[in-house]
Design a protein around this motif. Structure first.
Motif: not given
Lengths: 289, 91
Positions: A19-22, A47-48, A112, A114-118
């Motif tokens: 996942d690009d956010s994780v 993943q989100c 997530n 808002r698809q924030e970076k986590l």
């Protein structure tokens, strides 16, 4: 990082995300358990998302904590389980952790919207210890409320709930030169037909340690030292009561009992009352003579 | 009419020599350390508690299988039911 591996009690846990956010940042307690080894007994994918589990049935509950919240709950549909929990290190976000009847393949979904970076450690409390518990129980192992020391080539395990003296007695031995394996939680696993005791990642950094168990003492404070040996069914029952365990899946319980049944045949087990002074060392040494 | 009981929970039963450990799957972390030990007679009684066999049926079974006096068998069954009360419910 997007992928990492840890080794606990000779089991390998691979944690990964596409996942690009994780992104992952393991907590300090896992630092010394990281490994380059690419073996994986347990796979945790992250993943989100927020899958719908409205048609899952609740199968296990924990009591509310001091703030009135339930930290985690287990649901099930067919052969798929889902733990719903909140983890402090992800700003209190909800995680849905799906796993199957192997108890070793996990898919984690983190809310997530808002698809924030986590940047997270998915193995932080409470999920990490839960994943470790089930993996251990599926691989000839048990997780104990216990402290452990290696003293003069004897592996001593002291079992007890909070306040019974696990830290006290292990510190007495450590001051006398014993190697402290851990003062609160241990894994005992059968590997290649031999039992080994291991420490586990805690909230502070500590190196992986292991020893061969020679004894399991179920301890309590006492005005004088006393020992009552336990064998057979009595030993199995008493050691079982000291295990960290979740009663929702018969295979985990069955495996645990099998491990303990074999373990008690190989060690000295018993109830130990002790007064907190160094004479307990001599008292225990005499038990082996 | 003789009472009928059934088990409240799923369970795991593990043999160790002539005895057995019984661990109920209560699905509740507060009861995770509830463990029972049963002898051979207790295990035979436990396995007959199925929501169909009455207390009398179980006592008769013990009387036949273990060649014990029926009155004694009935006492044993009632004592067992009392001991295992938390895991059983009367229908």
């Amino acid at each position: 990082m997007k992928k990492y591996s840890i080794q606990i009690a000779n089991l390998f846990y691979l944690v990964q995300s596409e996942d690009d956010s994780v992104f992952f940042a393991p907590e300090p307690g896992y630092e010394h358990f990281l490994t380059e080894n690419q073996k994986s007994n347990v796979v945790v994918k992250v993943q989100c998302g927020t899958p719908d589990i409205s048609d899952f049935e609740k199968v296990f509950d924990v009591p509310e904590d001091a703030s009135g919240q339930k930290l985690w709950t287990i649901y099930k549909k067919n052969e798929i389980y889902c733990i719903v929990c909140k983890q402090q290190n992800i700003y209190g976000r909800e995680i849905q952790a799906f796993f199957d009847s192997t108890f070793c393949k996990w898919n984690l979904f983190i809310r997530n919207e808002r698809q924030e970076k986590l940047i997270i450690d998915p193995l932080a409390y409470p999920l990490g210890p839960i994943i470790m518990l089930y993996a251990t129980q599926m691989h000839d192992g048990i997780v104990l409320h216990a402290s452990g020391v290696e003293y003069k080539n004897k592996g001593l395990v002291f079992c007890g709930f909070s306040g019974k003296g696990k830290t006290t007695i292990s510190n007495i031995f450590a001051r006398a030169g014993a190697t402290l394996i851990n003062d609160d939680r241990l894994i005992i696993r059968k590997i290649d037909n031999r039992f080994k005791v291991f420490n586990t990642p805690m909230h502070y950094p500590d190196k992986p340690k292991e020893m061969t168990p020679n004894s399991i003492f179920i301890i309590e404070h006492s005005s004088e030292h006393k020992f009552k040996p336990l064998t057979g069914i009595s030993a199995v029952a008493n050691i079982s009561a000291m295990c960290i365990q979740h009663h929702f899946a018969s295979v985990l319980l069955s495996n645990q009992l099998q491990t303990i049944t074999e373990l008690e045949k190989n060690i000295l087990a018993g109830k130990l009352g002790f007064s907190p002074d160094k004479s307990i060392i001599c008292f225990i040494e005499k038990l082996f003579k | 009419m003789s009472s009928i009981y059934r088990k409240k929970y799923e369970y795991v039963l593990k043999a160790s020599g002539n005895e057995y450990i019984l661990v109920p799957i209560t699905k509740n972390i507060a009861e995770m350390n509830a463990i029972y030990t049963l002898n051979e007679t207790g295990t035979a009684i436990w396995e007959m508690i199925d929501g169909i066999n009455s207390v009398d049926d179980i006592a008769h079974h013990l009387h036949e299988i273990y060649d014990v006096d029926y009155t004694k068998a009935l006492e044993d069954v009632e004592l067992f039911l009392k001991k295992m009360n938390a895991l059983l419910e009367k229908i």
